[in-house]
Design a protein around this motif. Structure first.
Motif, PDB file in Angstrom:
ATOM      1  N   ASP A   7      -2.438  -4.307 -11.445  1.00  0.00           N
ATOM      2  CA  ASP A   7      -3.868  -4.344 -11.120  1.00  0.00           C
ATOM      3  C   ASP A   7      -4.090  -4.787  -9.678  1.00  0.00           C
ATOM      4  O   ASP A   7      -4.913  -4.216  -8.950  1.00  0.00           O
ATOM      5  CB  ASP A   7      -4.601  -5.302 -12.068  1.00  0.00           C
TER       6      ASP A   7
ATOM      7  N   GLN B  68       0.817  -1.214   0.000  1.00  0.00           N
ATOM      8  CA  GLN B  68       0.000   0.000   0.000  1.00  0.00           C
ATOM      9  C   GLN B  68       0.849   1.262   0.000  1.00  0.00           C
ATOM     10  O   GLN B  68       0.456   2.285  -0.551  1.00  0.00           O
ATOM     11  CB  GLN B  68      -0.936  -0.009   1.210  1.00  0.00           C
TER      12      GLN B  68
ATOM     13  N   ARG C 297      -1.902  -4.541  -7.247  1.00  0.00           N
ATOM     14  CA  ARG C 297      -1.393  -3.496  -6.359  1.00  0.00           C
ATOM     15  C   ARG C 297      -2.429  -2.397  -6.167  1.00  0.00           C
ATOM     16  O   ARG C 297      -2.648  -1.931  -5.036  1.00  0.00           O
ATOM     17  CB  ARG C 297      -0.104  -2.907  -6.930  1.00  0.00           C
ATOM     18  N   GLN C 298      -3.076  -2.015  -7.238  1.00  0.00           N
ATOM     19  CA  GLN C 298      -4.089  -0.963  -7.146  1.00  0.00           C
ATOM     20  C   GLN C 298      -5.286  -1.417  -6.308  1.00  0.00           C
ATOM     21  O   GLN C 298      -5.851  -0.629  -5.538  1.00  0.00           O
ATOM     22  CB  GLN C 298      -4.557  -0.549  -8.550  1.00  0.00           C
ATOM     23  N   GLU C 299      -5.665  -2.669  -6.456  1.00  0.00           N
ATOM     24  CA  GLU C 299      -6.766  -3.205  -5.649  1.00  0.00           C
ATOM     25  C   GLU C 299      -6.394  -3.230  -4.166  1.00  0.00           C
ATOM     26  O   GLU C 299      -7.209  -2.868  -3.299  1.00  0.00           O
ATOM     27  CB  GLU C 299      -7.128  -4.617  -6.122  1.00  0.00           C
TER      28      GLU C 299
ATOM     29  N   LYS D 237      -4.269  -1.334  -2.663  1.00  0.00           N
ATOM     30  CA  LYS D 237      -4.151   0.019  -2.130  1.00  0.00           C
ATOM     31  C   LYS D 237      -5.512   0.574  -1.700  1.00  0.00           C
ATOM     32  O   LYS D 237      -5.579   1.513  -0.907  1.00  0.00           O
ATOM     33  CB  LYS D 237      -3.513   0.938  -3.173  1.00  0.00           C
ATOM     34  N   GLN D 238      -6.595  -0.017  -2.227  1.00  0.00           N
ATOM     35  CA  GLN D 238      -7.929   0.447  -1.863  1.00  0.00           C
ATOM     36  C   GLN D 238      -8.438  -0.186  -0.562  1.00  0.00           C
ATOM     37  O   GLN D 238      -9.453   0.257  -0.016  1.00  0.00           O
ATOM     38  CB  GLN D 238      -8.921   0.100  -2.995  1.00  0.00           C
ATOM     39  N   LEU D 239      -7.737  -1.204  -0.078  1.00  0.00           N
ATOM     40  CA  LEU D 239      -8.173  -1.887   1.135  1.00  0.00           C
ATOM     41  C   LEU D 239      -7.856  -1.044   2.366  1.00  0.00           C
ATOM     42  O   LEU D 239      -6.933  -0.213   2.346  1.00  0.00           O
ATOM     43  CB  LEU D 239      -7.480  -3.241   1.270  1.00  0.00           C
ATOM     44  N   PRO D 240      -8.601  -1.231   3.458  1.00  0.00           N
ATOM     45  CA  PRO D 240      -8.258  -0.545   4.718  1.00  0.00           C
ATOM     46  C   PRO D 240      -6.859  -0.958   5.185  1.00  0.00           C
ATOM     47  O   PRO D 240      -6.396  -2.064   4.894  1.00  0.00           O
ATOM     48  CB  PRO D 240      -9.331  -1.039   5.694  1.00  0.00           C
ATOM     49  N   GLU D 241      -6.196  -0.064   5.862  1.00  0.00           N
ATOM     50  CA  GLU D 241      -4.878  -0.392   6.411  1.00  0.00           C
ATOM     51  C   GLU D 241      -5.010  -1.520   7.431  1.00  0.00           C
ATOM     52  O   GLU D 241      -5.923  -1.506   8.266  1.00  0.00           O
ATOM     53  CB  GLU D 241      -4.267   0.833   7.087  1.00  0.00           C
TER      54      GLU D 241
END
Length: 225
Positions: A123, A92, A125-127, A129-133
């Protein structure tokens, strides 16, 4: 969605708390432990202790091992999830695909990582990065506690068939040899089932697992058991 709720959802594994291979492995561990222990007791006591002492000693050995194994299972889960959280956090925070790709490759089977292309990694990685920390404190779920309890009982209950001869046979030496025979038979059966699950020859793997147990018995007999 709250961070902790999301994290619990993605680490929760529906279905049995232990897969068949894990259950068979725990039974094998328990049988080998009781084989080693009963042989060692025979070598150490040379018939001077009562059968009841041997029986409780063998049971106590596997109770202790079951507790240790269950505890180590929880510890291994925490380490595994901690590593996964650290990897997710690194992906992230990564600023480029190359850095994230190296992290992600460690979490794919080698054959999958070898065929994936750079755009596919990007793709993912981008998905991610959208997840909660991920949380800083890794949760232990009730599902995990159930698995640890199951491990404990698998190890302990695997002791009982091998201890029955001590209840029925007065001669300590005969009881010991009968107990070893039962344990070896159970080792063969668990190895046989393990072979069916792993694609190896069930008969061959059953024999291999039983031979490992037999070697332990022979070693303890050579020491005076």
């Amino acid at each position: 969605m709250a961070v902790d709720t999301f994290w619990k959802r993605i680490i929760y594994r529906p279905g049995p708390v232990l897969d068949p291979i894990s259950r068979l492995s725990e039974v094998i561990f328990g049988l080998i432990m009781v084989l080693t222990f009963t042989g060692s007791i025979s070598a150490a006591t040379a018939g001077r202790q009562e059968i009841r002492t041997i029986l409780w000693a063998a049971l106590g050995c596997n109770v202790a091992w079951g507790i240790v194994d269950a505890f180590m299972y929880i510890m291994s889960l925490l380490m595994e999830r901690g590593d996964a959280a650290a990897a997710l956090r690194k992906v992230q925070q990564s600023g480029n695909t190359a850095e994230a790709t190296e992290v992600l490759k460690d979490y794919f089977p080698p054959v999958v990582g070898a065929v994936m292309k750079a755009p596919q990694f990007e793709d993912i990685r981008q998905e991610l990065k959208q997840l909660p920390e991920p949380p800083h404190h890794i949760p232990v779920l009730w599902h995990d506690i159930r698995a640890a309890i199951q491990i404990f009982f698998l190890v302990v209950l695997s002791t009982f068939p091998s201890t029955i001869p001590f209840l029925l046979i007065d001669d300590a030496v005969v009881a010991m040899r009968t107990s070893n025979g039962i344990a070896l038979l159970l080792l063969f059966l668990t190895g046989f089932m393990l072979g069916k699950r792993t694609g190896y020859s069930p008969w061959l793997l059953g024999i291999v697992v039983a031979v490992v147990g037999a070697v332990l018995v022979v070693m303890t007999m050579a020491l005076g058991g």
